[in-house]
Design a protein around this motif. Structure first.
Motif, PDB file in Angstrom:
ATOM      1  N   LEU A  28       0.820  -1.209   0.000  1.00 13.09           N
ATOM      2  CA  LEU A  28       0.000   0.000   0.000  1.00 13.09           C
ATOM      3  C   LEU A  28       0.857   1.263   0.000  1.00 13.09           C
ATOM      4  O   LEU A  28       0.615   2.206  -0.775  1.00 13.09           O
ATOM      5  CB  LEU A  28      -0.923  -0.017   1.223  1.00 13.09           C
ATOM      6  CG  LEU A  28      -1.828   1.205   1.419  1.00 13.09           C
ATOM      7  CD1 LEU A  28      -2.793   1.357   0.243  1.00 13.09           C
ATOM      8  CD2 LEU A  28      -2.596   1.099   2.732  1.00 13.09           C
ATOM      9  N   MET A  29       1.870   1.277   0.867  1.00  4.90           N
ATOM     10  CA  MET A  29       2.749   2.452   0.942  1.00  4.90           C
ATOM     11  C   MET A  29       3.542   2.621  -0.348  1.00  4.90           C
ATOM     12  O   MET A  29       3.694   3.751  -0.870  1.00  4.90           O
ATOM     13  CB  MET A  29       3.703   2.318   2.125  1.00  4.90           C
ATOM     14  CG  MET A  29       3.001   2.314   3.480  1.00  4.90           C
ATOM     15  SD  MET A  29       2.173   3.865   3.853  1.00  4.90           S
ATOM     16  CE  MET A  29       3.577   4.887   4.309  1.00  4.90           C
ATOM     17  N   ALA A  30       4.028   1.517  -0.919  1.00  8.07           N
ATOM     18  CA  ALA A  30       4.846   1.594  -2.128  1.00  8.07           C
ATOM     19  C   ALA A  30       4.023   2.052  -3.326  1.00  8.07           C
ATOM     20  O   ALA A  30       4.434   2.960  -4.080  1.00  8.07           O
ATOM     21  CB  ALA A  30       5.481   0.222  -2.398  1.00  8.07           C
ATOM     22  N   THR A  31       2.848   1.437  -3.519  1.00  8.28           N
ATOM     23  CA  THR A  31       2.021   1.822  -4.678  1.00  8.28           C
ATOM     24  C   THR A  31       1.460   3.229  -4.514  1.00  8.28           C
ATOM     25  O   THR A  31       1.328   3.968  -5.509  1.00  8.28           O
ATOM     26  CB  THR A  31       0.869   0.821  -4.872  1.00  8.28           C
ATOM     27  OG1 THR A  31       0.148   0.670  -3.628  1.00  8.28           O
ATOM     28  CG2 THR A  31       1.389  -0.531  -5.316  1.00  8.28           C
ATOM     29  N   SER A  32       1.138   3.630  -3.274  1.00  7.40           N
ATOM     30  CA  SER A  32       0.659   5.003  -3.058  1.00  7.40           C
ATOM     31  C   SER A  32       1.756   6.009  -3.393  1.00  7.40           C
ATOM     32  O   SER A  32       1.499   7.042  -4.034  1.00  7.40           O
ATOM     33  CB  SER A  32       0.221   5.174  -1.597  1.00  7.40           C
ATOM     34  OG  SER A  32      -0.841   4.315  -1.277  1.00  7.40           O
ATOM     35  N   ALA A  33       2.977   5.699  -2.936  1.00  6.54           N
ATOM     36  CA  ALA A  33       4.093   6.600  -3.225  1.00  6.54           C
ATOM     37  C   ALA A  33       4.347   6.698  -4.733  1.00  6.54           C
ATOM     38  O   ALA A  33       4.574   7.795  -5.271  1.00  6.54           O
ATOM     39  CB  ALA A  33       5.350   6.108  -2.514  1.00  6.54           C
ATOM     40  N   TYR A  34       4.295   5.563  -5.392  1.00  9.36           N
ATOM     41  CA  TYR A  34       4.512   5.582  -6.848  1.00  9.36           C
ATOM     42  C   TYR A  34       3.401   6.354  -7.548  1.00  9.36           C
ATOM     43  O   TYR A  34       3.653   7.135  -8.480  1.00  9.36           O
ATOM     44  CB  TYR A  34       4.574   4.147  -7.379  1.00  9.36           C
ATOM     45  CG  TYR A  34       4.736   4.079  -8.877  1.00  9.36           C
ATOM     46  CD1 TYR A  34       5.993   4.232  -9.467  1.00  9.36           C
ATOM     47  CD2 TYR A  34       3.623   3.915  -9.715  1.00  9.36           C
ATOM     48  CE1 TYR A  34       6.141   4.200 -10.847  1.00  9.36           C
ATOM     49  CE2 TYR A  34       3.768   3.875 -11.092  1.00  9.36           C
ATOM     50  CZ  TYR A  34       5.021   4.024 -11.652  1.00  9.36           C
ATOM     51  OH  TYR A  34       5.174   4.003 -13.015  1.00  9.36           O
ATOM     52  N   LEU A  35       2.131   6.141  -7.108  1.00  8.35           N
ATOM     53  CA  LEU A  35       0.998   6.803  -7.741  1.00  8.35           C
ATOM     54  C   LEU A  35       1.108   8.320  -7.618  1.00  8.35           C
ATOM     55  O   LEU A  35       0.915   9.062  -8.595  1.00  8.35           O
ATOM     56  CB  LEU A  35      -0.307   6.300  -7.103  1.00  8.35           C
ATOM     57  CG  LEU A  35      -1.611   6.909  -7.640  1.00  8.35           C
ATOM     58  CD1 LEU A  35      -1.773   6.610  -9.128  1.00  8.35           C
ATOM     59  CD2 LEU A  35      -2.811   6.387  -6.857  1.00  8.35           C
TER      60      LEU A  35
END
Length: 574
Positions: A28-35
């Motif tokens: 969740l943290m990784a994909t949110s940061a990428y988004l």
């Protein structure tokens, strides 16, 4: 660990769900940061579709996996606690009463309740977290190494510092705290239980203030230990946060030059940092796991101290069944017994007698003569060192202890009445007894009319220790319970010792009216109603000094005559 083995698949499932929870948090943290990073560059929406789906999946998945992990882990914990309680009670039951006499009731209560409940942390906070952390470290190594091996090394080092280095430091500060906490709780429980049980005596002696001070001192000592535990928890939380912040700085120091060298796209910079921070969710519980390991081991030691104790009377192997008695003839020959091998004098020395079916035998003597010791040996609470006891033609030690006790009913000096209904206390003797059999036993003990006049009859609750009843009523209820058992041999062990003379005479008349055709052994120092005995044995200091019938012993003018004369002088109505 052996006790948790039956739940191994549940534990594995809970660990995998815990890993899925932390993994979803990292995702969740990784994909949110990428988004967010990628959206700042205003790309086509199609470029962001996968990230959007990932955020939704990991966001929902984290909640679902967390719920399932809590559900499964607590299911395991509660089943394990139930198993521990049954296992512990089953282990100490054969120790009663011989081995348990050296422990105070408050200490036993602390072990059964507090120590066992403290082991619930062993699974949730000791076993599972290291396994989850190991899987997360493997995941982060693979994720970070896909960008740069130095990032993988850095995150693993900081995860190990939080997961292993910090626990080592905490354990240093925590050294000896777990056992002291367990002991402190036990001592406080002992003082509280003794204070409640002996409240009347403390008030009469004027020592209630002294006892309150002792409880206050023990409570303050326990509070100080708990404050130290809380201080250590606070320290490890602070150091854990500090290490997480340092890991963020180190990751940035490694990743920013990679971005400047075009070896890493800038949109992944926040991904690495936030994924790294999220991964510490698996490592931060480990210092607390070490702390709970100490307290769990201390509690386990106190439990195994009892469990590993050898019973005074060992049970026969499960495959060895008790013999079938030919009759219920009881024969004692040259019986000698020491409670402790270091004792200089025996509790019983060369005692012999025989109790045939339907016979009535009384064993009398002053306090300390060894009368109750005979009962303890007959019930196999202790094993004798020399001599022989034969029941139904077989040595008593050939029977399983439980089988021996099924052949005997006992009315003791202080019968224990449970905090249950009258019906429940009677059914303790024979749970399958019908209502008619229960009423008949109460009528024989002459307590049925009293029970019927109570507000709820046989469903009346007796309260703690049956204190709502008078001494005579408690003894009559104990007699009814013994009669309901319908055992071949009835033992009355000082059954009227603490009653006033008139009630004592009344209960003895009740008992004698029921003795016809029964095999009865009466243990007493009160010489009431013994003229109806077939034989009377007189003990003094463990030795058999007189035997015969009531009138013969009076004519001999020995110890029996002296005891009878003293009691007659004190209570002429007897």
């Amino acid at each position: 660990m052996k006790l948790t083995f039956p739940f191994k698949w549940w534990i594995i499932l809970a660990v995998l769900l815990g890993f899925a929870t932390v993994g979803s948090g990292i995702g969740l943290m990784a994909t949110s940061a990428y988004l967010i990073s990628a959206a700042a560059l205003h790309p086509p929406i199609s470029v962001l579709q996968l990230s959007i789906v990932g955020v939704r999946f990991f966001g929902l998945g984290r909640g679902v996996f967390r719920y399932l992990e809590r559900l499964v882990s607590h299911q395991v914990t509660f089943r394990l606690l139930a198993r521990l309680r049954v296992w512990f009670y089953g282990a100490i039951e054969p120790l009663a009463p011989a081995r348990l006499m050296q422990y105070r009731s408050g200490d036993l209560l602390s072990r059964i309740v507090t120590d066992i409940e403290s082991l619930q942390h062993f699974y949730i906070r000791v076993i599972a977290p290291p396994l989850i952390a190991g899987l997360v470290i493997l995941l982060m190594w693979m994720l970070m190494a896909s960008f740069d091996i130095r990032l993988a090394v850095a995150i693993v080092i900081f995860l190990l510092l939080v997961g292993l280095g910090l626990p080592y430091l905490v354990r240093h500060f925590n050294r000896g705290l777990g056992p002291r906490l367990a002991t402190g709780r036990a001592e406080l429980n002992v003082a509280l239980v003794e204070g409640i049980q002996g409240a009347g005596e403390l008030l009469i002696a004027g020592r209630e203030v002294t006892h309150q001070r002792r409880i206050k001192h023990l409570s303050q000592n326990l509070t100080n230990l708990q404050e130290r535990e809380a201080w250590i928890n606070g320290l490890q939380s602070a150091l854990s946060g500090l290490l997480i912040n340092w890991s963020t700085i180190v990751i940035l120091l490694i990743a920013i030059p990679l971005v400047n060298l075009d070896r890493l796209e800038g949109v992944y910079l926040a991904v690495l940092v936030l994924a790294g921070i999220a991964s510490f969710e698996a490592a931060t519980p480990l210092p607390e796991a070490w702390q709970h390991l100490e307290s769990s081991l201390a509690a386990a030691r106190r439990l195994f101290e009892l469990v590993d104790t050898e019973p005074v009377v060992p049970e026969l192997p499960t495959y060895a069944s008790s013999p079938t008695p030919k009759d219920f003839n009881l024969s004692v020959r040259n019986l000698s017994f020491y409670y402790d091998n270091t004792d200089a004098l025996p509790a019983l020395d060369n005692i012999s007698f025989k109790l045939s079916p339907g016979q009535k035998l009384a064993i009398v003597g002053p306090s300390g003569a060894g009368k109750s010791t005979i009962v303890n040996l007959l019930l196999r609470f202790w094993d004798y060192q020399s001599g022989e006891i034969r029941l139904g033609g077989y040595d008593l030690r050939q029977y399983q202890p439980d089988d021996v006790r099924r052949m005997m009913s006992v009315v003791s000096q202080h019968p224990h009445l449970f905090n249950d209904t009258i019906r429940g206390n009677l059914w303790l003797a024979r749970p399958e007894a019908s209502e008619a059999e229960l009423i008949r036993a109460a009528q024989q003990a002459q307590i049925h009319d009293f029970i019927q006049n109570l507000p709820h009859g046989y469903d009346t609750w007796l309260g703690e220790q049956g204190l709502r009843l008078s001494g005579g009523q408690r003894q009559r209820l104990a007699v009814a319970r013994a009669l309901l058992k319908e055992a071949p041999i009835l033992i009355l062990d000082e059954a009227t010792a603490n009653l006033d003379p008139l009630v004592e005479q009344e209960i003895m008349n009740t008992i004698h009216s029921l003795l016809s055709g029964r095999t009865v052994l009466i243990i007493t120092h009160r010489l009431v109603g013994l003229e109806r005995m077939d034989e009377i044995l007189v003990l003094r200091a463990g030795h058999l000094i007189e035997r015969g019938q009531h009138h013969d012993l009076l004519q001999a003018q020995g110890l029996y005559w002296q005891m009878w004369s003293a009691q007659k002088q004190k209570n002429p109505e007897l």
